[in-house]
Design a protein around this motif. Structure first.
Motif, short mmCIF file in Angstrom:
data_model
loop_
_atom_site.label_atom_id
_atom_site.label_comp_id
_atom_site.label_asym_id
_atom_site.label_seq_id
_atom_site.Cartn_x
_atom_site.Cartn_y
_atom_site.Cartn_z
N GLU A 124 0.82 -1.21 0.00
CA GLU A 124 0.00 0.00 0.00
C GLU A 124 0.86 1.26 0.00
O GLU A 124 0.54 2.24 -0.66
CB GLU A 124 -0.96 0.00 1.19
N ALA A 125 1.95 1.26 0.73
CA ALA A 125 2.80 2.46 0.84
C ALA A 125 3.42 2.84 -0.50
O ALA A 125 3.59 4.02 -0.80
CB ALA A 125 3.90 2.24 1.88
N VAL A 126 3.75 1.85 -1.32
CA VAL A 126 4.38 2.13 -2.60
C VAL A 126 3.34 2.51 -3.67
O VAL A 126 3.67 3.11 -4.68
CB VAL A 126 5.26 0.95 -3.08
N ALA A 127 2.08 2.21 -3.41
CA ALA A 127 1.03 2.43 -4.41
C ALA A 127 0.91 3.89 -4.82
O ALA A 127 0.80 4.20 -6.00
CB ALA A 127 -0.30 1.91 -3.90
N ASP A 128 0.94 4.81 -3.86
CA ASP A 128 0.79 6.24 -4.18
C ASP A 128 1.95 6.72 -5.05
O ASP A 128 1.75 7.41 -6.05
CB ASP A 128 0.70 7.06 -2.90
N ALA A 144 3.17 -10.64 -7.38
CA ALA A 144 2.43 -9.95 -8.43
C ALA A 144 0.97 -9.67 -8.05
O ALA A 144 0.50 -8.54 -8.24
CB ALA A 144 2.52 -10.72 -9.74
N PRO A 145 0.23 -10.64 -7.49
CA PRO A 145 -1.17 -10.36 -7.15
C PRO A 145 -1.32 -9.25 -6.10
O PRO A 145 -2.20 -8.40 -6.22
CB PRO A 145 -1.71 -11.70 -6.62
N GLU A 146 -0.46 -9.26 -5.09
CA GLU A 146 -0.55 -8.24 -4.04
C GLU A 146 -0.19 -6.85 -4.56
O GLU A 146 -0.82 -5.86 -4.19
CB GLU A 146 0.38 -8.58 -2.86
N ILE A 147 0.81 -6.79 -5.43
CA ILE A 147 1.20 -5.50 -6.00
C ILE A 147 0.08 -4.97 -6.89
O ILE A 147 -0.29 -3.80 -6.81
CB ILE A 147 2.53 -5.60 -6.76
N GLU A 148 -0.48 -5.84 -7.72
CA GLU A 148 -1.57 -5.41 -8.60
C GLU A 148 -2.76 -4.92 -7.79
O GLU A 148 -3.37 -3.89 -8.13
CB GLU A 148 -2.00 -6.55 -9.53
N ALA A 149 -3.08 -5.60 -6.70
CA ALA A 149 -4.21 -5.19 -5.86
C ALA A 149 -3.97 -3.82 -5.24
O ALA A 149 -4.92 -3.06 -5.00
CB ALA A 149 -4.45 -6.24 -4.77
N ALA A 150 -2.72 -3.48 -4.97
CA ALA A 150 -2.38 -2.18 -4.37
C ALA A 150 -2.37 -1.05 -5.39
O ALA A 150 -2.27 0.11 -5.00
CB ALA A 150 -1.02 -2.28 -3.68
N LEU A 151 -2.47 -1.39 -6.68
CA LEU A 151 -2.34 -0.38 -7.74
C LEU A 151 -3.60 -0.27 -8.62
O LEU A 151 -3.50 -0.32 -9.84
CB LEU A 151 -1.15 -0.73 -8.64
N PRO A 152 -4.76 -0.07 -8.04
CA PRO A 152 -5.95 0.05 -8.90
C PRO A 152 -5.82 1.29 -9.78
O PRO A 152 -5.33 2.33 -9.36
CB PRO A 152 -7.10 0.21 -7.89
N GLY A 153 -6.21 1.14 -11.03
CA GLY A 153 -6.15 2.28 -11.95
C GLY A 153 -4.83 2.43 -12.67
O GLY A 153 -4.69 3.26 -13.56
N THR A 154 -3.83 1.64 -12.31
CA THR A 154 -2.53 1.68 -12.99
C THR A 154 -2.50 0.53 -14.00
O THR A 154 -2.94 -0.58 -13.70
CB THR A 154 -1.37 1.53 -11.98
N ARG A 155 -2.00 0.80 -15.19
CA ARG A 155 -1.88 -0.26 -16.21
C ARG A 155 -0.87 -1.30 -15.74
O ARG A 155 0.29 -0.98 -15.49
CB ARG A 155 -1.40 0.32 -17.52
#
Length: 185
Positions: A124-128, A144-155
């Motif tokens: 979550e901290a890296v998402a912003d 990969a799944p956890e990082i993708e979940a933290a990045l909604p709206g990012t391609r």
């Protein structure tokens, strides 16, 4: 500038310069000769310069020596210019805090290759930071799944064969839309 003015000796950064105070005297030492990128590396340069200064080395001599240091392998290291992109390997950024510092040192418009093992840490901290810097995120490995979940709206794009996917992806990205790439494995 340090908050406690009673300190006889102190050091701090002002843009690309180190300021070294010894009593009432403040010396300004230019650090812009270093090819190292990012605030984290400027802080490391300041720490190294302060150390040698406190050991009696003239700060300008220390700054000259630091200017020749090109960094360590896999730490914000330029590895290629393929596809008119600057490919940066920061595969030593193996936790969200280190990834944030690495991303902050790059321009906006980054293709971020992120993944590996999550080690139970939150992304979550890296998402912003990633949302502000990355136009695309190539996801690899267990996290990969956890990082993708933290990045909604990012391609995002999941990849299994990194060299093949990077080559395919890089060949189709318009050079004027992406100015850099960060590899974090």
């Amino acid at each position: 500038e340090p908050r406690d003015s009673r300190l006889r000796r102190s050091a701090w950064l002002d843009a690309d310069c180190a300021l070294l105070r010894d009593g009432d005297q403040v010396r300004r030492v230019n650090l812009s000769g270093s090819g190292l990128r990012g605030a984290h590396n400027r802080e490391n340069l300041l720490a190294a310069l302060t150390t040698v200064w406190l050991c009696g080395v003239e700060p300008e001599t220390g700054a000259e020596a630091l200017a020749s240091f090109r960094g360590l392998p896999h730490r914000s290291e330029r590895v290629s210019g393929k596809f008119d992109l600057e490919w940066i390997d920061d595969s030593k950024a193996t936790n969200p805090g280190a990834a944030i510092r690495a991303l902050e040192g790059l321009p906006h418009g980054v293709i971020w290759i992120a993944g590996g093992r999550g080690k139970g840490l939150s992304f979550e901290a890296v998402a912003d930071c990633a949302a502000k810097r990355a136009t695309h995120v190539l996801l690899i490995g267990e996290s990969a799944p956890e990082i993708e979940a933290a990045l909604p709206g990012t391609r995002t794009m999941w990849v299994r064969l990194l060299p093949v996917h990077v080559t395919e992806f890089g060949a189709h990205v318009a050079p004027d839309t992406v100015r850099g790439a960060l590899m974090r494995l």
